[in-house]
Design an enzyme around this catalytic site. Structure first.
Site, PDB file in Angstrom:
ATOM      1  N   LYS A 236       0.814  -1.215   0.000  1.00  0.00           N
ATOM      2  CA  LYS A 236       0.000   0.000   0.000  1.00  0.00           C
ATOM      3  C   LYS A 236       0.848   1.267   0.000  1.00  0.00           C
ATOM      4  O   LYS A 236       2.049   1.259   0.294  1.00  0.00           O
ATOM      5  CB  LYS A 236      -0.987  -0.028   1.165  1.00  0.00           C
ATOM      6  CG  LYS A 236      -2.075  -1.077   0.948  1.00  0.00           C
ATOM      7  CD  LYS A 236      -3.194  -1.001   1.942  1.00  0.00           C
ATOM      8  CE  LYS A 236      -4.298  -2.003   1.570  1.00  0.00           C
ATOM      9  NZ  LYS A 236      -5.394  -2.022   2.559  1.00  0.00           N
ATOM     10  N   ARG A 271      -2.842 -10.386   5.208  1.00  0.00           N
ATOM     11  CA  ARG A 271      -3.250 -10.550   3.814  1.00  0.00           C
ATOM     12  C   ARG A 271      -2.202  -9.918   2.901  1.00  0.00           C
ATOM     13  O   ARG A 271      -1.948  -8.717   2.975  1.00  0.00           O
ATOM     14  CB  ARG A 271      -4.619  -9.887   3.618  1.00  0.00           C
ATOM     15  CG  ARG A 271      -5.183  -9.923   2.200  1.00  0.00           C
ATOM     16  CD  ARG A 271      -6.517  -9.178   2.164  1.00  0.00           C
ATOM     17  NE  ARG A 271      -7.149  -9.199   0.856  1.00  0.00           N
ATOM     18  CZ  ARG A 271      -6.931  -8.293  -0.106  1.00  0.00           C
ATOM     19  NH1 ARG A 271      -6.074  -7.296   0.112  1.00  0.00           N
ATOM     20  NH2 ARG A 271      -7.552  -8.380  -1.268  1.00  0.00           N
TER      21      ARG A 271
END
Length: 293
Positions: A236, A271
């Site tokens: 991210k 994840r």
């Protein structure tokens, strides 16, 4: 308690891989932190868009993850990156159903990453076990689908919606507000019949760098509750802002750091795109913590 010894569980209303029959249904239990592997069957995901549009390529990646010890596969057919445009349910189903059906016999837990109740319902019929909803099951129809099917669900926090969520997100107390939302939604959906939930604070979903860091530092507070916690910060923008890594595919080292931190704070699942590599990192971290897992 050492994070490697912490016990976690998810309950389902139907048989799933690795589960034992209990009075409440079928329960999967594990200790320490396990890995959810990302499988994006989309052309436009921020890091690996288009890589898994073909069924053969997606299956090959999925099987590599399972062979490496990945605990759960998260299959998505719609990008939720900042600024992304929605797709219709038919398009999303065309992307995810063939993959779910092909993986049904692989002895792996399967999650469908969707905001649409109609997609969740068809994915569960095809063989998925868990619904990962970035909107936090705010749609009563999604709650009904999970409750009536007996599927577990992941409740994620997001301020706004994908197209606009990064336009000046604001909180008075990001940790208090996010954790309160997650715990409140968990109580509500379980009362409505959803058998069990994962909680995800939604790193990067309507949060600034400072918000994300505050939530990452407070993982231990969220993991003190009764529901297992999923941390999902793979590749991210936060990593770019911290370490100057503009290309998302180059952010795996930062991803491992964020998720090892989360594991040490008690996260039940992490994840990642580089899921098999994360399994390896967790094994080494567990050995350093004194576990033989």
């Amino acid at each position: 308690m050492n994070w490697t010894q912490r016990s976690h569980a998810l309950t389902f209303g139907f048989p799933v891989p690795h589960a034992e029959k209990v009075p409440e249904g079928y329960r999967v239990t594990w200790t320490g932190c396990r890995v959810m592997g990302i499988l994006n069957a989309t052309p436009d995901s921020f890091s690996d868009g288009g890589r898994h549009l073909g069924l053969d390529a997606a299956l090959a990646t999925a099987r590599q993850m399972v062979a490496a010890g990945v605990f759960m596969l998260d299959i998505g057919g719609e990008s939720t990156r900042p600024g992304s445009e929605p797709v219709d349910a038919a398009t999303e189903l065309d992307r995810v159903l063939p993959l779910i059906r092909a993986l049904k016999g692989e002895n792996a837990l399967l999650s469908v990453d969707t905001m649409k109740p109609e997609v969740a319902a068809e994915a569960l019929k095809a063989g998925a076990h868990l619904v990962n909803d970035v909107t936090g099951l705010r749609d009563p129809e999604m709650v009904r689908v999970c409750a009536e099917s007996g599927a577990a669900a992941c409740i994620m926090h997001m301020q706004g919606e994908p197209r606009t969520m990064q336009q000046q997100p604001t909180y008075s107390d990001v940790v208090g507000e996010v954790h309160s939302f997650l715990r409140g939604r968990a109580a509500e959906v379980k009362a409505a019949g959803v058998p069990s939930v994962l909680l995800d604070p939604g790193i990067g979903f309507g949060k600034t760098l400072e918000h994300n860091l505050a939530l990452l530092r407070a993982v231990g507070d969220l993991t003190c509750g009764p529901d297992p916690v999923l941390m999902a910060a793979s590749r991210k923008k936060t990593i770019d802002l911290i370490a100057d890594v503009p290309k998302a595919a180059d952010r795996d080292p930062g991803s491992f750091a964020l998720h090892l931190h989360s594991a040490r704070q008690g996260a039940a699942l992490v994840r990642l795109h580089a899921a098999g590599e994360m399994v390896q990192a967790l094994k080494v971290e567990a050995a350093l913590a004194g576990s033989s897992r």
